[in-house]
Design a protein around this motif. Structure first.
Motif, PDB file in Angstrom:
ATOM      1  N   ARG A  97      -2.893   2.061   6.057  1.00 48.31           N
ATOM      2  CA  ARG A  97      -2.870   0.926   5.671  1.00 48.31           C
ATOM      3  C   ARG A  97      -1.830  -0.043   6.054  1.00 48.31           C
ATOM      4  O   ARG A  97      -2.051  -1.353   6.293  1.00 48.31           O
ATOM      5  CB  ARG A  97      -3.381   0.794   4.198  1.00 48.31           C
ATOM      6  CG  ARG A  97      -3.654  -0.477   3.452  1.00 48.31           C
ATOM      7  CD  ARG A  97      -5.016  -1.089   4.252  1.00 48.31           C
ATOM      8  NE  ARG A  97      -6.061  -0.396   4.101  1.00 48.31           N
ATOM      9  CZ  ARG A  97      -6.819  -0.392   3.048  1.00 48.31           C
ATOM     10  NH1 ARG A  97      -6.745  -1.252   1.947  1.00 48.31           N
ATOM     11  NH2 ARG A  97      -8.184   0.410   2.976  1.00 48.31           N
ATOM     12  N   LYS A 134      -0.297   3.986   1.513  1.00 48.30           N
ATOM     13  CA  LYS A 134      -1.069   4.572   2.687  1.00 48.30           C
ATOM     14  C   LYS A 134      -0.442   4.335   4.025  1.00 48.30           C
ATOM     15  O   LYS A 134      -0.483   2.949   4.123  1.00 48.30           O
ATOM     16  CB  LYS A 134      -2.668   4.673   2.591  1.00 48.30           C
ATOM     17  CG  LYS A 134      -3.191   5.086   1.398  1.00 48.30           C
ATOM     18  CD  LYS A 134      -4.594   4.769   1.294  1.00 48.30           C
ATOM     19  CE  LYS A 134      -5.150   5.584   0.066  1.00 48.30           C
ATOM     20  NZ  LYS A 134      -6.583   5.324  -0.203  1.00 48.30           N
ATOM     21  N   SER A 167       0.869  -1.298   0.016  1.00 48.24           N
ATOM     22  CA  SER A 167      -0.068   0.072  -0.149  1.00 48.24           C
ATOM     23  C   SER A 167       0.942   1.176   0.018  1.00 48.24           C
ATOM     24  O   SER A 167       2.054   1.170   0.373  1.00 48.24           O
ATOM     25  CB  SER A 167      -1.002  -0.050   0.999  1.00 48.24           C
ATOM     26  OG  SER A 167      -1.744   1.364   1.110  1.00 48.24           O
TER      27      SER A 167
END
Length: 270
Positions: free
Chosen positions: A231, A228, A226
């Motif tokens: 996440r 992010k 990911s």
């Protein structure tokens, strides 16, 4: 969590993690506790992996690095120089694990040609462990016969609750070949599976954490990715999630043989 080859079960996939944003994502992963970075010659992220390892401040021995040889480097005399170049790009003297990314498309390069070179790379000390990716049972048997005493340490292939690849995974387990799951969280669609959503709700977890915990319970390695930070950290919490035997049986029941990565030139899957 490590297997018999010392491969950390929770890895971080680096496909798509390009540029400075990619380095930052890898640094978040390493700060969170991931100790396994998975790259490939085809990903264009080897430089970012090397940069992240250096900037993390972690000792080299604490970060397990995997790369994969792209099919255009399978020709006679091409594999070893390509792996030397990968080491230079990564800034590492040795890979922890080097995989054949795919069987040669349409068998353009005979399997013995590139497997023998993989064995040569190991003998030269360019990689501590060798393995394959997207190999069928028949290919695994042929490759191991060529490698002789050098074990196939890993086979990386698509595996998640919707594609459990049980025949291949069971063969690998019986043969002493560790399994790495790519697309381990099925690109985020597992919340649409009622059985998994129910298990997640009961444990106060995400569907992705449930999938990863399932794979770890099976003894597999998983390499979610990911960009992010939240996440990345959330996925790592799967290492602390314990599923019941009933949970495992329920997840086993949702297998749909739902393959996502299936190129026309790929192998005849088991």
């Amino acid at each position: 969590m490590q297997n018999q080859y010392g491969i950390p079960a929770m890895g971080f996939g680096t496909y798509g993690r390009n540029g400075e944003a990619g380095v930052e994502a890898m640094l978040v992963a390493l700060e969170t506790g991931y100790r396994h970075l998975d790259t490939a010659q085809d990903y264009g992220t080897e430089a970012q992996v090397g940069e992240a390892v250096r900037r993390s401040g972690l000792p080299r021995s604490e970060v397990f690095v995997t790369t994969k040889i792209k099919t255009s480097n399978f020709g006679k005399g091409a594999l070893v120089p390509s792996l030397r170049e990968s080491c230079e790009t990564l800034g590492l003297e040795q890979l922890d694990l080097t995989l054949i990314h795919w069987p040669s498309p349409n068998n353009e390069v005979p399997l013995p040609v590139y497997i023998e070179q993989l064995g040569e790379a190991h003998a030269l000390g360019l990689t501590r462990l060798v393995g394959v990716s997207n190999f069928t049972i028949a290919m695994l048997k042929e490759a191991q016969a060529i490698l002789g005493d050098v074990p196939i340490a890993n086979n990386q292939f698509e595996l998640n609750p919707l594609l459990q690849n049980k025949r291949l995974a069971n063969y690998c387990k019986d043969a002493g070949i560790s399994v790495t799951c790519y697309l381990p969280i099925a690109r985020g669609i597992l919340g649409e599976v009622p059985e998994i959503a129910e298990i997640a709700a009961r444990h106060g977890a995400t569907p992705e954490q449930v999938a990863l915990a399932f794979e770890f319970t099976k003894g597999y390695i998983a390499i979610p990715t990911s960009g992010k930070a939240e996440r990345i950290r959330s996925n790592f919490k799967a290492t602390r999630l314990t599923l019941s035997d009933e949970d495992i049986r329920t997840i086993e029941s949702v297998d749909r043989a739902q393959r996502v990565i299936d190129p026309d030139w790929g192998p005849e899957w088991d």
